[in-house]
Design an enzyme around this catalytic site. Sequence first.
Site, PDB file in Angstrom:
ATOM      1  N   ALA A 167       0.840  -1.207   0.000  1.00 59.40           N
ATOM      2  CA  ALA A 167       0.000   0.000   0.000  1.00 59.40           C
ATOM      3  C   ALA A 167       0.873   1.255   0.000  1.00 59.40           C
ATOM      4  CB  ALA A 167      -0.906   0.000   1.223  1.00 59.40           C
ATOM      5  N   ASP A 168       0.341   2.356  -0.538  1.00 55.76           N
ATOM      6  CA  ASP A 168       0.982   3.649  -0.327  1.00 55.76           C
ATOM      7  C   ASP A 168       0.086   4.471   0.611  1.00 55.76           C
ATOM      8  OD1 ASP A 168      -1.073   4.801  -1.856  1.00 55.76           O
ATOM      9  OD2 ASP A 168       0.115   4.803  -3.692  1.00 55.76           O
ATOM     10  N   SER A 169       0.509   5.689   0.926  1.00 61.29           N
ATOM     11  CA  SER A 169      -0.200   6.445   1.958  1.00 61.29           C
ATOM     12  C   SER A 169      -1.654   6.718   1.551  1.00 61.29           C
ATOM     13  CB  SER A 169       0.536   7.750   2.253  1.00 61.29           C
ATOM     14  OG  SER A 169       0.668   8.499   1.060  1.00 61.29           O
ATOM     15  N   LEU A 170      -1.895   6.915   0.253  1.00 63.18           N
ATOM     16  CA  LEU A 170      -3.269   7.182  -0.183  1.00 63.18           C
ATOM     17  C   LEU A 170      -4.141   5.926  -0.109  1.00 63.18           C
ATOM     18  CD1 LEU A 170      -2.746   9.585  -3.202  1.00 63.18           C
ATOM     19  CD2 LEU A 170      -3.402  10.144  -0.862  1.00 63.18           C
ATOM     20  N   ASP A 171      -3.504   4.765  -0.346  1.00 62.04           N
ATOM     21  CA  ASP A 171      -4.259   3.511  -0.200  1.00 62.04           C
ATOM     22  C   ASP A 171      -4.745   3.368   1.239  1.00 62.04           C
ATOM     23  OD1 ASP A 171      -3.738   2.822  -2.844  1.00 62.04           O
ATOM     24  OD2 ASP A 171      -1.885   1.772  -2.334  1.00 62.04           O
TER      25      ASP A 171
END
Lengths: 419, 82
Positions: free
Chosen positions: B38-42
């Site tokens: 995941a990235d921060s927006l996920d």
Amino acid sequence: MRRVVVTGLGLVTPVGADVETAWKNIVAGRSGAEIIKRFDATDFHTNYACEVKAPDHEFGFDPSKRVDHKIQRQVDPFIVYGIDAAGQAIEDAGLLDMDEETRFRAGCSIGSGIGGLPGIESESLVLAAKGPKRVSPHFVHGRLINLISGQVSIKYGLMGPNHAVVTACSTGAHSIGDAARMIAMDDADIMLAGGAESAICPIGIAGFGQARALSTGFRDDPTKGSRPYDKDRDGFVMGEGAGVVVLEEYEHAKKRGAKIYAEVIGYGLSGDAYHVTAPHPEGAGAFRSMQMAVRKSGLALEDIDYINAHGTSTPLGDELELGAVRKLFGDAMGGLAMSSTKSAIGHLLGGAGAVEAIFCILAMRDSIVPPTLNLDNPSDNCAGVNLVPHVAQERKVKAILNNSFGFGGTNASLVMKAI
Amino acid sequence: MANQEEITTRVKSLVVDHLGVDEKEVVPTASFIDDLGADSLDIVELVMAFEEEFGVEIPDDAAEKITTVQDAVSYISEHQEG
């Protein structure tokens, strides 16, 4: 000037989600028009369109083939179509394993006319109903037009020019023309170029309906709705999908033994400077766009064997385009075939020019010109022009002209020849 | 009110759907960023999904502390209404 050739093709269309399926159906005269399945359009201006079909359909599209599940959730369908078509084109060109040096000189120019309209619509409804804290954090970059080029560059490591054209229904043709110039000008050796669209959603149908642009009179048989040059035409049928080509510098392609489909030899652009939606009453912009493309190609008018017309099936546009073609080609009209594949797949808006350029390339490859469906009673102005009614025609095609004209009075024409 | 086991099952299914990962990878100690891609927006999106699914409110400062599957399950079970 560096020469630019086409070495890969990719298509997602309402009659097939790969190049060979789509082309087979286009040549066979099959239509992709149906009653809209994605939402209930009964009470809209029109209730039919050419949707890309579900994976279980005989020529359906399976988004999971080339697009990660996570990305499918985050982005609008036009981006999914664009990524898939770009992937097909890279695979077809045999460029999946480019080294870093090659990838520094490989770029993207894949645009769209409207971008993520369905997602803008649905997230606006979320905002209204539930407030700002419920809007997706992926809302912006899942809708932006340049995000096909962005996503494709990340997926395949393409570090050259990253560009996206937005010129309404001329987008696909401008994307290919601009990218070809980037290669000719030595900004890149390889460019993925094309366009995608997916605007078959309530606000899209309502908007084009209110602009009086859509075909409305064929609810009983949607396959009859798109009928360019026919007396009973009453507007365009909305289509969706994507077309992407791999453009490559000629020596670069030759050196690696690539399959070469065609050479891009002419590109013309012009503005009508007349009206936001209506074409110039004498087709003056269309004429100058075609004239420039042919002049740049160095070909004589007699050398052009096939024109894939913009031909959207609108009452005004079709005849003005035909008039401009007549004015330019004069006596050379006799040897020419001109058809509109929008009769089968509808109007792909920003995707149209690229998808149709690919059909032109396949016409050269297979020596067959695709038909204009539903041309039962040609308009009076069509006399003496071979518009390829109903059935494809076998004929040698060595050079083609592809037209795209868009809202805002923006025109683009491409000339390509077989090698 | 859902028990711990039921919460875990529903959290897992949301994570699988949002991050496109295999269910087997979604173990309690799995970190959304380090293990599940995941990235921060996920994570912002996942937290929104947890809020919708369980009817809890997860303020930003609490959301920042949810880094693993177990963190999410624990927060939800402690803050469920009813």
